[in-house]
Motif scaffolding. Structure first.
Motif, PDB file in Angstrom:
ATOM      1  N   MET A   6     -37.382  17.865 -26.235  1.00 25.05           N
ATOM      2  CA  MET A   6     -36.045  17.313 -26.086  1.00 25.05           C
ATOM      3  C   MET A   6     -35.365  17.925 -24.871  1.00 25.05           C
ATOM      4  O   MET A   6     -35.002  19.084 -24.875  1.00 25.05           O
ATOM      5  N   ILE A   7     -35.224  17.132 -23.804  1.00 21.10           N
ATOM      6  CA  ILE A   7     -34.546  17.581 -22.597  1.00 21.10           C
ATOM      7  C   ILE A   7     -33.547  16.504 -22.196  1.00 21.10           C
ATOM      8  O   ILE A   7     -33.924  15.340 -22.006  1.00 21.10           O
ATOM      9  N   CYS A   8     -32.279  16.869 -22.081  1.00 23.05           N
ATOM     10  CA  CYS A   8     -31.237  15.906 -21.731  1.00 23.05           C
ATOM     11  C   CYS A   8     -31.113  15.813 -20.217  1.00 23.05           C
ATOM     12  O   CYS A   8     -31.077  16.824 -19.521  1.00 23.05           O
ATOM     13  N   ALA A   9     -31.055  14.572 -19.709  1.00 25.16           N
ATOM     14  CA  ALA A   9     -30.937  14.363 -18.261  1.00 25.16           C
ATOM     15  C   ALA A   9     -29.585  13.779 -17.875  1.00 25.16           C
ATOM     16  O   ALA A   9     -29.360  13.464 -16.714  1.00 25.16           O
ATOM     17  N   ALA A  10     -28.677  13.635 -18.838  1.00 23.13           N
ATOM     18  CA  ALA A  10     -27.368  13.058 -18.538  1.00 23.13           C
ATOM     19  C   ALA A  10     -26.502  14.051 -17.782  1.00 23.13           C
ATOM     20  O   ALA A  10     -26.701  15.261 -17.836  1.00 23.13           O
ATOM     21  N   ALA A  11     -25.507  13.533 -17.057  1.00 24.03           N
ATOM     22  CA  ALA A  11     -24.561  14.394 -16.350  1.00 24.03           C
ATOM     23  C   ALA A  11     -23.748  15.190 -17.367  1.00 24.03           C
ATOM     24  O   ALA A  11     -23.472  14.725 -18.477  1.00 24.03           O
ATOM     25  N   PHE A  12     -23.368  16.405 -16.982  1.00 20.71           N
ATOM     26  CA  PHE A  12     -22.649  17.292 -17.891  1.00 20.71           C
ATOM     27  C   PHE A  12     -21.559  18.018 -17.126  1.00 20.71           C
ATOM     28  O   PHE A  12     -21.826  18.643 -16.088  1.00 20.71           O
ATOM     29  N   ILE A 203     -12.552  28.460 -10.347  1.00 19.65           N
ATOM     30  CA  ILE A 203     -13.466  27.327 -10.474  1.00 19.65           C
ATOM     31  C   ILE A 203     -12.750  26.273 -11.302  1.00 19.65           C
ATOM     32  O   ILE A 203     -12.501  26.457 -12.489  1.00 19.65           O
ATOM     33  N   SER A 204     -12.390  25.172 -10.657  1.00 26.36           N
ATOM     34  CA  SER A 204     -11.634  24.128 -11.339  1.00 26.36           C
ATOM     35  C   SER A 204     -12.530  23.017 -11.865  1.00 26.36           C
ATOM     36  O   SER A 204     -12.135  22.277 -12.773  1.00 26.36           O
ATOM     37  N   SER A 205     -13.748  22.905 -11.316  1.00 29.13           N
ATOM     38  CA  SER A 205     -14.674  21.869 -11.772  1.00 29.13           C
ATOM     39  C   SER A 205     -16.095  22.316 -11.509  1.00 29.13           C
ATOM     40  O   SER A 205     -16.404  22.867 -10.446  1.00 29.13           O
ATOM     41  N   LEU A 206     -16.971  22.118 -12.496  1.00 31.09           N
ATOM     42  CA  LEU A 206     -18.394  22.419 -12.350  1.00 31.09           C
ATOM     43  C   LEU A 206     -19.174  21.338 -13.093  1.00 31.09           C
ATOM     44  O   LEU A 206     -19.024  21.173 -14.303  1.00 31.09           O
ATOM     45  N   ARG A 207     -19.994  20.613 -12.344  1.00 24.62           N
ATOM     46  CA  ARG A 207     -20.686  19.445 -12.893  1.00 24.62           C
ATOM     47  C   ARG A 207     -22.182  19.533 -12.603  1.00 24.62           C
ATOM     48  O   ARG A 207     -22.593  19.855 -11.491  1.00 24.62           O
ATOM     49  N   LEU A 208     -22.981  19.265 -13.633  1.00 28.56           N
ATOM     50  CA  LEU A 208     -24.427  19.222 -13.496  1.00 28.56           C
ATOM     51  C   LEU A 208     -24.897  17.770 -13.624  1.00 28.56           C
ATOM     52  O   LEU A 208     -24.470  17.072 -14.551  1.00 28.56           O
TER      53      LEU A 208
END
Length: 210
Positions: A6-12, A203-208
Motif C-alpha cells: 500500500m503506497i499512496c501517490a496522491a498529492a498531500f 513555513i507557510s505551505s509544504l506540499r508533496l
C-alpha cells in the motif's frame, strides 16, 4: 500497514498550523529551536540552536515533487561558499524525505545509538526499514547549488542542494525528483548551532506530489 502493498501517490498538503502529529526532538548537548504553530504556519526560531522536526505520514507515499513556501528573517552568519563544511554546517531550511528501505537496527544498535537515529528507524512501518533521509537543502551561495553528498557524519543522511535562499523575505520553491521515492515521514532541519546564528524560518505551505 505493509509498505510493500500500500503506497499512496496522491498529492498531500502537510499540516503546519497545529502541533498534532509533529514530533519535536532534541539533540544531546545542543539547545533546541523554539517551534510555534499558528494560522500562518510553522515558525522555527533559531538562537544558535538546532533540533529535528518530524512529521510521520499516515501511510507511505510516493513523492516525485516537493513545494515549499514561507519567509526567512535573517541570513545565516557564515561564509556561503563554506556552507555545509565543518564549523559552517548550518541551513535555514532543509526538507528531508525519510525514504523507506531495508536498513534496520539490531538490539545492540538500538541500545547505543543516538536518540535521533532510533527515532528515525521507529518511523518505519512494522516489518520494514528505512534507506536514509534525503534532504533537499536551501543554500546561501549560488556556487553551492547542485552539489550533493553523503553526509560525512552519517550514512543515513544524503543531501542535495536544490534551492538558493540568499536573502531575507518571502520564498516559494519547488523541486522535482529524478525518480519518485517511497516516503514515510518528513524531517525538517533548520539550524544555526555551528555558526551561532539567530533567525526565524516560517513555513507557510509544504506540499508533496506523487
Amino acid at each position: 500497514m505493509n509498505i510493500k502493498t500500500m503506497i499512496c501517490a496522491a498529492a498531500f498538503v502537510v499540516p503546519l498550523q497545529q502541533v498534532d502529529s509533529w514530533q519535536l526532538l532534541q539533540y544531546s548537548k545542543i539547545e533546541p529551536n523554539r517551534v510555534i504553530f499558528s494560522q500562518q504556519g510553522m515558525t522555527v526560531n533559531v538562537k544558535g540552536s538546532a533540533s529535528p522536526i518530524i512529521y510521520p505520514l499516515d501511510q507511505p507515499r510516493l513523492v516525485s515533487r516537493v513545494e515549499v513556501s514561507g519567509s526567512l528573517s535573517e541570513l545565516l552568519a557564515l561564509d556561503a561558499n563554506k556552507q555545509g563544511l565543518e564549523g559552517s554546517d548550518d541551513f535555514s531550511l532543509k526538507v528531508g524525505l525519510v525514504v523507506a528501505g531495508d536498513k534496520t537496527l539490531n538490539g545492540l544498535q538500538k541500545l547505543f545509538s543516538a536518540k535521533w537515529i532510533t527515532t528515525l528507524f521507529e518511523l518505519a512501518p512494522q516489518g520494514s526499514g528505512i534507506e536514509n533521509i534525503y534532504f533537499l537543502n536551501a543554500v546561501q551561495g549560488s556556487t553551492m547549488l547542485g552539489q550533493q553528498r553523503q553526509h560525512p557524519l552519517s550514512d543515513l543522511i544524503y543531501e542535495n542542494n536544490v534551492w538558493l535562499l540568499d536573502k531575507p523575505g518571502n520564498f516559494a520553491m519547488s523541486y522535482t525528483l529524478d525518480k519518485p521515492l517511497k516516503v514515510i515521514a518528513i524531517w525538517l532541519s533548520i539550524d544555526g548551532d555551528d555558526s551561532r546564528s539567530n533567525f526565524s524560518t516560517v513555513i507557510s505551505s509544504l506540499r508533496l506530489e506523487g
